[in-house]
Design a protein around this motif. Structure first.
Motif, PDB file in Angstrom:
ATOM      1  N   GLY A  98       0.787  -1.237   0.000  1.00  0.00           N
ATOM      2  CA  GLY A  98       0.000   0.000   0.000  1.00  0.00           C
ATOM      3  C   GLY A  98       0.811   1.275   0.000  1.00  0.00           C
ATOM      4  N   LYS A  99       2.129   1.174  -0.189  1.00  0.00           N
ATOM      5  CA  LYS A  99       2.982   2.357  -0.216  1.00  0.00           C
ATOM      6  C   LYS A  99       3.775   2.403  -1.520  1.00  0.00           C
ATOM      7  CE  LYS A  99       3.652   2.569   4.805  1.00  0.00           C
ATOM      8  NZ  LYS A  99       4.668   2.606   5.907  1.00  0.00           N
ATOM      9  N   ALA A 100       4.071   3.628  -1.973  1.00  0.00           N
ATOM     10  CA  ALA A 100       4.908   3.802  -3.153  1.00  0.00           C
ATOM     11  C   ALA A 100       6.365   3.746  -2.728  1.00  0.00           C
ATOM     12  CB  ALA A 100       4.608   5.135  -3.829  1.00  0.00           C
ATOM     13  N   VAL A 101       7.128   2.893  -3.395  1.00  0.00           N
ATOM     14  CA  VAL A 101       8.529   2.682  -3.047  1.00  0.00           C
ATOM     15  C   VAL A 101       9.384   2.948  -4.277  1.00  0.00           C
ATOM     16  CG1 VAL A 101      10.230   1.017  -2.226  1.00  0.00           C
ATOM     17  CG2 VAL A 101       7.892   0.958  -1.327  1.00  0.00           C
ATOM     18  N   PHE A 102      10.481   3.649  -4.072  1.00  0.00           N
ATOM     19  CA  PHE A 102      11.383   3.984  -5.181  1.00  0.00           C
ATOM     20  C   PHE A 102      12.384   2.861  -5.408  1.00  0.00           C
ATOM     21  CE2 PHE A 102      15.243   5.893  -6.949  1.00  0.00           C
ATOM     22  CZ  PHE A 102      14.730   6.543  -8.066  1.00  0.00           C
ATOM     23  N   ARG A 103      12.597   2.537  -6.689  1.00  0.00           N
ATOM     24  CA  ARG A 103      13.577   1.532  -7.066  1.00  0.00           C
ATOM     25  C   ARG A 103      14.523   2.129  -8.122  1.00  0.00           C
ATOM     26  NH1 ARG A 103      12.524  -0.706  -3.037  1.00  0.00           N
ATOM     27  NH2 ARG A 103      11.469  -2.707  -2.738  1.00  0.00           N
ATOM     28  N   ASP A 104      15.812   2.080  -7.865  1.00  0.00           N
ATOM     29  CA  ASP A 104      16.806   2.624  -8.806  1.00  0.00           C
ATOM     30  C   ASP A 104      16.752   1.881 -10.143  1.00  0.00           C
ATOM     31  OD1 ASP A 104      18.312   4.699  -7.336  1.00  0.00           O
ATOM     32  OD2 ASP A 104      18.790   3.047  -5.981  1.00  0.00           O
ATOM     33  N   ASP A 105      16.806   2.671 -11.209  1.00  0.00           N
ATOM     34  CA  ASP A 105      16.835   2.114 -12.559  1.00  0.00           C
ATOM     35  C   ASP A 105      17.304   3.237 -13.486  1.00  0.00           C
ATOM     36  OD1 ASP A 105      16.408   1.170 -15.124  1.00  0.00           O
ATOM     37  OD2 ASP A 105      14.434   0.331 -14.707  1.00  0.00           O
ATOM     38  N   VAL A 106      18.452   3.063 -14.115  1.00  0.00           N
ATOM     39  CA  VAL A 106      19.006   4.132 -14.951  1.00  0.00           C
ATOM     40  C   VAL A 106      18.081   4.489 -16.111  1.00  0.00           C
ATOM     41  CG1 VAL A 106      21.398   3.649 -14.381  1.00  0.00           C
ATOM     42  CG2 VAL A 106      20.327   2.441 -16.299  1.00  0.00           C
ATOM     43  N   ASN A 107      17.190   3.580 -16.480  1.00  0.00           N
ATOM     44  CA  ASN A 107      16.245   3.834 -17.567  1.00  0.00           C
ATOM     45  C   ASN A 107      14.834   4.129 -17.047  1.00  0.00           C
ATOM     46  OD1 ASN A 107      18.166   3.271 -19.711  1.00  0.00           O
ATOM     47  ND2 ASN A 107      17.965   1.107 -19.166  1.00  0.00           N
ATOM     48  N   GLY A 108      14.742   4.447 -15.767  1.00  0.00           N
ATOM     49  CA  GLY A 108      13.439   4.655 -15.152  1.00  0.00           C
ATOM     50  C   GLY A 108      12.732   5.926 -15.596  1.00  0.00           C
ATOM     51  N   LEU A 109      11.453   5.999 -15.245  1.00  0.00           N
ATOM     52  CA  LEU A 109      10.616   7.143 -15.621  1.00  0.00           C
ATOM     53  C   LEU A 109      10.842   8.364 -14.734  1.00  0.00           C
ATOM     54  CD1 LEU A 109       7.177   5.346 -16.197  1.00  0.00           C
ATOM     55  CD2 LEU A 109       8.645   6.332 -17.967  1.00  0.00           C
TER      56      LEU A 109
END
Length: 228
Positions: free
Chosen positions: A94-105
């Motif tokens: 139920g929470k928004a979590v950030f995930r590293d991704d060099v091609n992310g939005l």
């Protein structure tokens, strides 16, 4: 060349110092620049930049019309800092979590702080091959850009990304443009998230969800932006 104010002269000299440092220009080259401004561009520095741009960025800035001072825009670009992180937002428990991704939005310039309030603007793309969809999160108090969303996302998925964006930044209010496919995004965003911008009629009843850019609202929007 004639300058109406000392600030104008100082700005010109500062620009020369920046050009000298960036391109290792010699005095002869800067003297030619001054000569060309006077003799080829009627003393107009702006005309010189258009005819003889120093780089591709300046060539872009001087083309077409713009509501903001293009030279100041270029100066602001030089001050831009790289993002702290690039990646995607996902929902976990139920929470928004950030995930590293060099091609992310998402590009994060300041992670959310519990004590702050945020607001998010969004503009979706009609197709996956045209202009990319975009979103921006601002600190409501300082107006500082905290994060941006940028990429090709279909209208259905764009509402999902805006929802996660809002959740991540302390349940921020989201104002999405509702022109064309944006109407679908705004309706789905309201149903799945709730805290969205809407306009009302004179009697206070709901007019529509989201922001519609028209020949009437666009000048109002630009006028308020200039004041800020």
């Amino acid at each position: 060349m004639h300058f109406d104010t000392d600030d104008g002269m100082q700005g010109f000299l500062e620009e020369e110092r920046q050009l000298r440092a960036k391109y290792e220009l010699k005095d002869e080259q800067l003297n030619w620049r001054r000569w060309a401004i006077v003799n080829k561009c009627q003393g107009q520095v702006s005309s010189f930049r258009e005819e003889y741009p120093s780089d591709d960025d300046e060539a872009f800035l001087v083309s077409g019309s713009c509501i903001f001072d293009k030279v100041k825009l270029k100066g602001q670009k030089l001050k831009c800092k790289p993002p702290l992180a690039t990646g995607n937002l996902v929902e976990l428990d139920g929470k928004a979590v950030f995930r590293d991704d060099v091609n992310g939005l998402f590009r994060i310039y300041e992670f959310p702080k519990a004590s702050l309030n945020y607001v998010i603007g969004g503009d979706g793309s009609r197709t996956l091959t045209g202009d990319p969809s975009a979103g921006i999160c601002l600190d409501k108090q300082s107006n500082k850009t905290c994060a941006v969303l940028h990429g090709h996302v279909d209208p259905d998925q764009f509402s999902v990304q805006l929802r996660l964006f809002g959740m991540f930044y302390n349940s921020a209010k989201v104002a999405c443009e509702n022109n064309d496919a944006g109407h679908t995004t705004c309706e789905k965003l309201f149903k799945t998230y709730g805290n969205t911008y809407f306009s009302t009629n004179s009697d206070g009843s709901l007019k529509e969800r989201g922001w519609k850019t028209t020949s009437v609202t666009r000048p109002q929007m630009i006028s308020e932006l200039k004041q800020e």
